[in-house]
Scaffold this active site. Structure first.
Site, PDB file in Angstrom:
ATOM      1  N   HIS A  85       0.850  -1.195   0.000  1.00 49.50           N
ATOM      2  CA  HIS A  85       0.000   0.000   0.000  1.00 49.50           C
ATOM      3  C   HIS A  85       0.883   1.241   0.000  1.00 49.50           C
ATOM      4  O   HIS A  85       1.813   1.352   0.792  1.00 49.50           O
ATOM      5  CB  HIS A  85      -0.907   0.016   1.232  1.00 49.50           C
ATOM      6  N   ASP A 115     -14.345   3.682   7.608  1.00 51.56           N
ATOM      7  CA  ASP A 115     -13.298   4.453   6.923  1.00 51.56           C
ATOM      8  C   ASP A 115     -13.841   5.144   5.683  1.00 51.56           C
ATOM      9  O   ASP A 115     -13.450   6.276   5.381  1.00 51.56           O
ATOM     10  CB  ASP A 115     -12.113   3.564   6.548  1.00 51.56           C
ATOM     11  N   ARG A 157     -13.110  13.653   5.857  1.00 55.30           N
ATOM     12  CA  ARG A 157     -11.785  14.276   6.030  1.00 55.30           C
ATOM     13  C   ARG A 157     -11.371  15.017   4.764  1.00 55.30           C
ATOM     14  O   ARG A 157     -10.764  16.085   4.824  1.00 55.30           O
ATOM     15  CB  ARG A 157     -10.745  13.201   6.367  1.00 55.30           C
ATOM     16  N   SER A 180      -6.761   4.688   8.972  1.00 54.67           N
ATOM     17  CA  SER A 180      -7.516   4.513   7.743  1.00 54.67           C
ATOM     18  C   SER A 180      -6.891   3.414   6.880  1.00 54.67           C
ATOM     19  O   SER A 180      -7.565   2.475   6.431  1.00 54.67           O
ATOM     20  CB  SER A 180      -7.539   5.850   6.986  1.00 54.67           C
ATOM     21  N   LYS A 205      -8.134  -1.028   6.738  1.00 52.16           N
ATOM     22  CA  LYS A 205      -8.502  -1.727   5.497  1.00 52.16           C
ATOM     23  C   LYS A 205      -7.582  -2.927   5.254  1.00 52.16           C
ATOM     24  O   LYS A 205      -8.022  -3.992   4.838  1.00 52.16           O
ATOM     25  CB  LYS A 205      -8.433  -0.755   4.309  1.00 52.16           C
TER      26      LYS A 205
HETATM   27  N1  URA Z   1      -4.915   6.583   1.996  1.00 52.80           N
HETATM   28  C1  URA Z   1      -5.915   6.092   2.764  1.00 52.80           C
HETATM   29  O1  URA Z   1      -6.461   5.035   2.495  1.00 52.80           O
HETATM   30  N2  URA Z   1      -6.284   6.793   3.845  1.00 52.80           N
HETATM   31  C2  URA Z   1      -5.709   7.960   4.194  1.00 52.80           C
HETATM   32  O2  URA Z   1      -6.078   8.514   5.194  1.00 52.80           O
HETATM   33  C3  URA Z   1      -4.670   8.475   3.380  1.00 52.80           C
HETATM   34  C4  URA Z   1      -4.287   7.754   2.276  1.00 52.80           C
END
Ligand code: URA
Length: 428
Positions: free
Chosen positions: A86, A165, A172, A187, A191
């Site tokens: 990620h 999220d 946000r 966040s 996931k």
């Molecule tokens: N990527 C995400 O999934 N969440 C964030 O808060 C920032 C980048």
């Protein structure tokens, strides 16, 4: 039914630099997800968290509550190790495209649940949707079938994964509260932990085109995420990588697919190849295949073979040309010398304004829009040579894109002595 807490008390606690209890955090995430906390209250709490932070225990609990808001996936029936990557988001960051099939070459399954771009950073799903026929949404059964063979899947995360999220991130994004380390870390990690990957490699971007502009904050974000992953039993490491300048020579959806295919064909820009191989080595080592040679699998076509089958498995035609923008505008160098800077943020905003990105979640993107770069920092340039090609279907966008590029590069008559390294640190 009476609520267990009052949102205003929780906001006041964080506003006054207090520490939230586990019960307060569990209630906050649950109540916001089911609509019992209003958006304006959650916005105030997010801003208090951005300004005053959270301690490690609060971040861990916040993450656990977000995971508990939805389903958890389970890949144990695959009978092979799983590894995912990620990135915290950058400009020209197409690494997932060559990386996922490359890792799958070695028998490690790659469940790459990806997102769409928002703002100046691109989204993997938007990029792949420029491949004719390719579809991002798969059922869990379809996803498992692709993970069995060819072994890598890039698809949209289902709505059941960390729904808290999804709601929080959208809020946000419109309230100036994205750039908070506790909120970014929870966040991303909620996931990834809910997804159930065995190994996770984080690419934490640092620099002008990243959420974290300086190394100290990027390191803090990386350490926080690695600790959250390890505590949840996910084998997690992070590379901190430079995002002062875009990755590769393209920013934009179809443009980045073309460049990824060049990398899968054994060519492509050196920085994209370097980062793809470095992240693949980390994923493979974490999944127990440390002796694999990913650089060789890029060169000899094995990764390309998995890519073609992965695209076809999701309805895409790997042989079909990707769309090209209708209009191009070339920006040239105004002097001889060496390019010493090319600002990632400026290029990202230009690509976005040309139509590669979206301002609102529901906006469409243009497949062919974006920026092609003809030189990178360290390259020799001559007056009049093309530096950037701007691409769009809607030429009225050129002026605003050019505005964002004002002052975005520097040309010096002295050869730069040292360029910043691409990989800044490794945190495990
Ligand atoms: N990527 C995400 O999934 N969440 C964030 O808060 C920032 C980048």
């Amino acid at each position: 039914m009476a609520e267990a807490f009052d949102a205003v008390d929780i906001i006041r606690t964080k506003r006054d630099r207090g520490v939230l209890t586990d019960a307060q955090i569990d209630w906050t995430i649950d109540a916001y997800t089911r609509g019992a906390i209003a958006d304006e209250q959650m916005s105030a709490l997010n801003m208090a968290i951005l300004l005053n932070g959270m301690n490690r225990e609060e971040i861990a609990r916040w993450t656990a509550a977000m995971i508990a808001s939805g389903e958890r996936m389970d890949f144990s029936s695959l009978g092979k190790p799983t590894a995912d990557k990620h990135s915290t988001g950058g400009v020209g960051d197409k690494i997932t495209l060559p990386l996922a099939p490359l890792v799958a070459v070695f028998g490690v399954a790659v469940p790459q649940l990806s997102g769409r771009g928002l703002g100046h950073t691109g989204g993997t799903l938007d990029k792949l949707e420029s491949v004719p026929g390719w579809r991002a949404s798969l059922s869990n059964e379809e996803m498992m079938a692709v993970l069995r063979d060819p072994g890598a899947v890039i698809c949209a995360a289902g709505s059941g994964l960390a729904p808290a999220d999804k709601k929080l991130y959208a809020l946000r994004d419109v309230t100036g509260t994205v750039e908070a380390i506790p909120l970014i870390a929870s966040s991303i990690m909620s996931k990834k932990i809910a997804e159930g990957t065995g190994t996770l490699v984080l690419d934490v971007k640092c620099g002008s085109g990243a959420f974290m502009k300086d190394e100290e904050n990027a390191r803090e974000l990386a350490r926080t995420m690695v600790a959250l992953g390890q505590d949840a039993g996910v084998n997690t490491v992070a590379l901190m990588t430079n995002m002062d300048t875009p990755l590769g020579l393209t920013a934009g959806n179809a443009l980045e697919v073309e460049e990824s295919v060049e990398v899968l064909a054994g060519g492509g820009p050196a920085d994209v190849v370097e980062l793809t191989v470095a992240l693949a080595e980390e994923m493979l080592a974490g999944a127990g295949a440390a002796d694999a040679d990913p650089a060789a699998a890029l060169k000899d076509g094995r990764a390309m073979d998995v890519w073609r089958r992965m695209i076809a498995a999701q309805g895409g035609d790997p042989d079909a040309p990707v769309p090209k923008a209708a209009e191009e505008h070339v920006i040239t160098a105004d002097q001889d010398g060496w390019l010493t800077e090319l600002d990632a943020m400026a290029v990202g905003v230009a690509a976005w304004r040309l139509g590669a990105g979206r301002a609102r979640k529901e906006d469409p993107v243009q497949a062919g829009a974006g920026v092609r770069m003809h030189a990178k920092p360290g390259d020799r340039v001559t007056a009049g040579q093309p530096l950037l090609t701007l691409c769009t279907d809607t030429p009225e966008r050129f002026a605003r894109a050019e505005e964002s590029l004002e002052g975005a590069w520097s040309i010096s008559s002295n050869e730069p002595t040292a360029l910043a390294p691409l990989i800044l640190d490794r945190i495990a």
